[in-house]
Every structure is written in C-alpha cells, then in structure tokens.
Design an enzyme around this catalytic site. Structure first.
Site, mmCIF file in Angstrom:
data_model
loop_
_atom_site.group_PDB
_atom_site.id
_atom_site.type_symbol
_atom_site.label_atom_id
_atom_site.label_comp_id
_atom_site.label_asym_id
_atom_site.label_seq_id
_atom_site.Cartn_x
_atom_site.Cartn_y
_atom_site.Cartn_z
ATOM 1 N N GLU A 7 0.507 -1.040 0.110
ATOM 2 C CA GLU A 7 -0.398 0.126 -0.220
ATOM 3 C C GLU A 7 0.931 0.698 0.230
ATOM 4 O OE1 GLU A 7 -3.231 0.159 -0.657
ATOM 5 O OE2 GLU A 7 -3.162 -2.002 -0.367
ATOM 6 N N TRP A 11 1.795 1.443 -3.691
ATOM 7 C CA TRP A 11 0.829 2.818 -4.513
ATOM 8 C C TRP A 11 1.046 4.014 -4.535
ATOM 9 C CZ3 TRP A 11 -2.593 1.051 -8.278
ATOM 10 C CH2 TRP A 11 -3.107 2.316 -8.755
ATOM 11 N N TRP A 59 -20.559 12.596 -19.469
ATOM 12 C CA TRP A 59 -20.797 13.185 -17.853
ATOM 13 C C TRP A 59 -21.832 13.621 -17.955
ATOM 14 C CZ3 TRP A 59 -17.988 9.851 -15.173
ATOM 15 C CH2 TRP A 59 -16.652 9.584 -15.207
ATOM 16 N N ASN A 75 -10.458 3.268 3.124
ATOM 17 C CA ASN A 75 -10.422 3.227 1.130
ATOM 18 C C ASN A 75 -10.945 2.627 1.038
ATOM 19 O OD1 ASN A 75 -8.248 3.001 -0.481
ATOM 20 N ND2 ASN A 75 -8.561 0.704 -0.230
ATOM 21 N N TRP A 134 -15.369 12.545 -12.353
ATOM 22 C CA TRP A 134 -14.243 12.547 -11.336
ATOM 23 C C TRP A 134 -13.764 13.474 -10.806
ATOM 24 C CZ3 TRP A 134 -9.148 13.440 -11.903
ATOM 25 C CH2 TRP A 134 -8.919 13.768 -13.565
ATOM 26 N N TRP A 161 -8.434 8.539 -7.734
ATOM 27 C CA TRP A 161 -10.359 9.195 -8.390
ATOM 28 C C TRP A 161 -10.388 8.182 -10.466
ATOM 29 C CZ3 TRP A 161 -14.980 10.336 -7.459
ATOM 30 C CH2 TRP A 161 -14.861 10.442 -6.127
#
Length: 485
Positions: free
Chosen positions: A284, A287, A315, A350, A368, A391
C-alpha cells in the site's frame, strides 16, 4: 561567506527531524542552523498544475508546524515561518542571516522542481550554496523507466521493480542538538489563518487525529505490533480498526517511506506468521509511490484523463445529486456513512472511498474531477499523486485502471464489508435501530420495522437518489458510447 556562516534548512513536505537528509547535512556541518518553512501559494512555477492545499490539509499543516517547532526547540533550534514565493523568501532570509548554504529535500513533482530551480537561481545571485537531497520517495522516478524512457503505468511490474532493487538507503538519525543561529524574524502561524474559526468545523479532526512525527511513529508501531495481524483481509472492513491511518503523516512527511519500509521489514522478520499481512501493508505504501511516480510524468493528473478516450465521455451536470453525495444524503447507507465520516474526520476508509467514488462517476455519471476536488478540500491526507490517480483508477480513465464496466453495487458492498452495519450505525445514526438485514437497503423494510426503528423514508432518511439497476445500466451505456467513438 565563511564556513561558520549559518546554514538554512528549507522544510517542505517533510515536517520531521529523523530521516531528514537536508537537516542531517546542515547539522553535521557544525554551523548554526536556521530552520525555515515557506508557505508558498504564489510562485508562478506552481500555477500550471499545483494547487493550494484544501481546508482539511491546512488544519493538519498548522498542527504539524506547531509540533515541528516544539521538536526543534528541544534540540536548540527554532522554526522561522515566511509566506510568499519560495525563491524570494529564502533569498531574503539568507541575506538577513548572512547564510552561506541552503539545504532542502526534493519533491519529485514538476512544479516543485521548478520552484527549487528558482531558489537555486536566486541563491546563485547571492553566492549562497544550494544543496538538494532525495527524501520523499523510496526510489526516484528517473530510476524506474521503460526502454522508451517512460514511467511504468501498471502497478504490479512497478512494485516488482521496487522490490528487486533491494532495500533503500537506511533512515538517518535525528540530530540531537542544533547550533543556534542569529535571530531571524518570523511570521506568526496564527496570522496565516490555516485553521477554521467561524464556523469552527474542525472539532471532529481534533478528536480524531494527533499530527506530528511522534504520533506517526506511534501509529506505525501500534500497527506492526498488533493490528497488522489479518491486515490483508481486515483492511477492507470499515467496521474494524484494521488500517494504518498513516496516510496524512506520510503526506506531510512526518514519517518517511524509508522509515516505514525498514520498520515493516524488521517486523516481518520478527513475526514470520504475519509476513503476508506486513507485505500487503508495504504494498500500500508502494501504491503511494506508484502514484507519485505517475505524477512525475503527468503533472496535470488532476485535470487530464490519462486515457484520452475518456475525453469524449458523456458526463452529466447534476448539481443536486452532487450536493446530495457531498452531504451524505444519497439514500445508500454505505455511501452516506463514508461521506459523513469524511466531513467529520477528514478521512474515509479506503474500501468505502472506492465505493463512494464509483457511485459518483458511474451511478450518477458525474465527472471524476468533481469528486477529486471535493476530496482535495476535505481529506487531511489529500495527496497530489494519490488523490487524482485513485479517482482516475475508479473512473477507468487512469493508469492500471479498474475496467469501467466494474460498477460497485453499494448494497452488496455494504453487506459484504459491514455485515452487521457497525460502520453505518456510527455515521448514519438515524438508521441505528434498523435490523441488520435492512441496514444497507432500508427501503425494503416493512412498515412495522420502520416504526420500530423510528425511520420515515423521505423524511428522516432519504430515498435513493438513483436506483442501482438504472444507474448501472446508464453507466454501461455511456461507457459503450465512449468505447465505440
């Protein structure tokens, strides 16, 4: 300048004393040390892609600076605060103090590198030495490239490359004493107005968090000595205290990735039975590293679709639904619990982050970037790399992205990861007396169960603003249109 002239340490997103290469170098010089933090929201080099930090992050910054100042005081140092363009402020302090050298840790992001270049140029005009150090990542972005010279866009091979490189350099110790420097004028932190006053919306943040270096190490220690057991699976459960909650400490550099790496490696060696959980935790951190490397190559990550096919995505502009999402009034308990947790504490579990993000971009078809902006303002751990990268991952427009046809079902996600409704009952108290069977789909309860729980749909708790089936079908249709265009 003589060797006895003061050395300036320019603090940035590294508000700690230990494993701080710039501070270590300055303290080892034997010269007087001036510790300087510049709140720079005006440098022109920042303008294209960097943004002023959001409200929740500003609150954290204020607490972290106070903690840093206290830590410096204990070893004989002081913290000087200045607000303005970094090159101007650092040059001014160097002139005022007669400094001979300035040290700082690099931030591997295009606008911050450009600001550092301006600092170097300003110091050259003063004949002051400029010294920068790698300090915010495990590996510099330039060390992991494809044959074509680009950064990697898929996490798994990226993380394998990191692991194959072996341990990073060992963390540096904190200085035990700093040689005092001549007094230099400092701004008052209160004058920066980083903390909310009217209204004071930060009570939940104060109740949840203890910013600072010592708190960061305590949190890491608690994780590795106990909570890490079962981390690989329990981290997906918002009803359990199973995550590290280290992200805001890493965001502000109160602890370094190298310190986390070595602590995790040591813990895995001492607790072989928990090695898989510790390795998952470390991935993590990987990441975060991946997102930062991605940002190095794509400085406009917060505004540009990484996959250009999404530039034509249809959108919807729906301010009413966006507001309902922001306020935790969507009618889906797991979504509303997450959004209320975010507003109250400056964080969100998360797993729930993924679910609420999927709901916004897929069920509601809202861009987004609207969600990314909201998180940027409300998260204490709003990170310039992780926030937009995550996102875009959910939206399907980013690197290593989730396929767009993966539409999280908020009902099933709630039932799977919060089966007894512990998380929902905490953050959506109007549903606290609903039977567990209906806690994630209250609209299916009977009139008698509504009466017993004191719930009136549409009054005490909203009806869903969109049906899951309709939202999913609409999303898949929009995706098909984009894919075929």
């Amino acid at each position: 300048m003589t060797d006895s002239s003061p050395h300036i340490v320019w603090f940035r997103d590294d508000l700690r004393l230990s494993d701080h290469p710039a501070l270590h170098a300055a303290s080892m010089s034997g010269a007087p040390v001036i510790c300087l933090y510049v709140l720079d929201e005006v440098s022109t080099a920042l303008a294209p892609t960097a943004r002023p930090i959001g409200g929740a992050s500003r609150w954290w910054l204020a607490q972290s600076l106070r903690t840093l100042e206290a830590s410096l005081k204990r070893i004989g140092g002081t913290l000087v605060l200045r607000r303005g363009a970094a090159a101007d402020m650092i040059a001014a302090v160097a002139r005022e103090a007669g400094a001979g050298h300035v040290h700082w840790n690099e931030i591997a992001q295009t606008p911050h590198l450009a600001v550092a270049d301006e600092v170097v140029e300003a110091l050259a005009d003063l004949n002051v030495g400029a010294h920068s150090y790698a300090g915010d990542l495990l590996v510099t972005p330039k060390a992991i490239r494809t044959k074509e010279g680009r950064g990697l866009r898929v996490f798994t091979p990226f993380w394998k490359r990191i692991l194959a490189m072996g341990d990073p350099a060992k963390p540096l110790p904190a200085p035990t004493k700093l040689k005092p420097a001549p007094g230099v004028a400092s701004d008052k932190l209160s004058d920066w107005k980083l903390e909310p006053t009217t209204p004071d919306w930060a009570s939940g943040l104060r109740g949840m968090w203890t910013p600072g270096e010592a708190a960061a190490h305590k949190r890491l220690d608690l994780l590795l000595k106990g909570a890490v057991a079962g981390y690989a699976t329990d981290r997906d459960r918002p009803d359990r205290e199973a995550t590290s909650r280290l992200s805001p400490h890493l965001r502000f550099g109160e602890i370094s990735p190298r310190q986390v790496w070595y602590a995790a490696r040591f813990s895995a060696a001492e607790q072989p039975k928990h090695a898989a959980d510790i390795n998952k935790f470390l991935s993590e951190v990987g990441w975060r590293e991946f997102c930062r490397h991605l940002l190095f190559d794509v400085p406009d990550l917060a505004t540009r679709n990484l996959q250009s096919s999404f530039d034509a995505f249809p959108w919807r502009r729906d301010d009413r639904s966006l507001l309902a999402w922001q306020r935790g009034q969507t009618g889906y308990p797991i979504i509303d619990a997450g959004m209320r947790e975010l507003w109250h504490t400056g964080t969100m579990h998360n797993r729930v982050r993924m679910v609420v993000a999927s709901f916004l971009v897929k069920h509601l078809l809202i861009d987004w970037r609207e969600g990314e902006r909201w998180f940027w303002d409300t998260l204490v751990d709003a990170d310039a790399g992780s926030n937009p990268a995550n996102w875009q991952w959910v939206a399907g427009s980013g690197a290593d992205a989730a396929p767009y046809f993966r539409v999280f079902n908020p009902i099933l996600q709630g039932e799977k990861f919060d089966p007894d409704g512990v998380y929902v009952r905490r953050w959506v108290p109007e549903l606290k007396d609903m039977p567990s069977k209906f806690i994630h789909q209250p609209w299916n309860a009977s009139p008698l169960e509504f009466a017993r729980a004191g719930v009136t749909l549409g009054e005490t708790y909203p009806m869903p603003i969109v049906e899951h089936k309709i939202g999913r079908e609409r999303a898949l249709k929009a995706y098909a249109t984009t894919r075929n265009s």
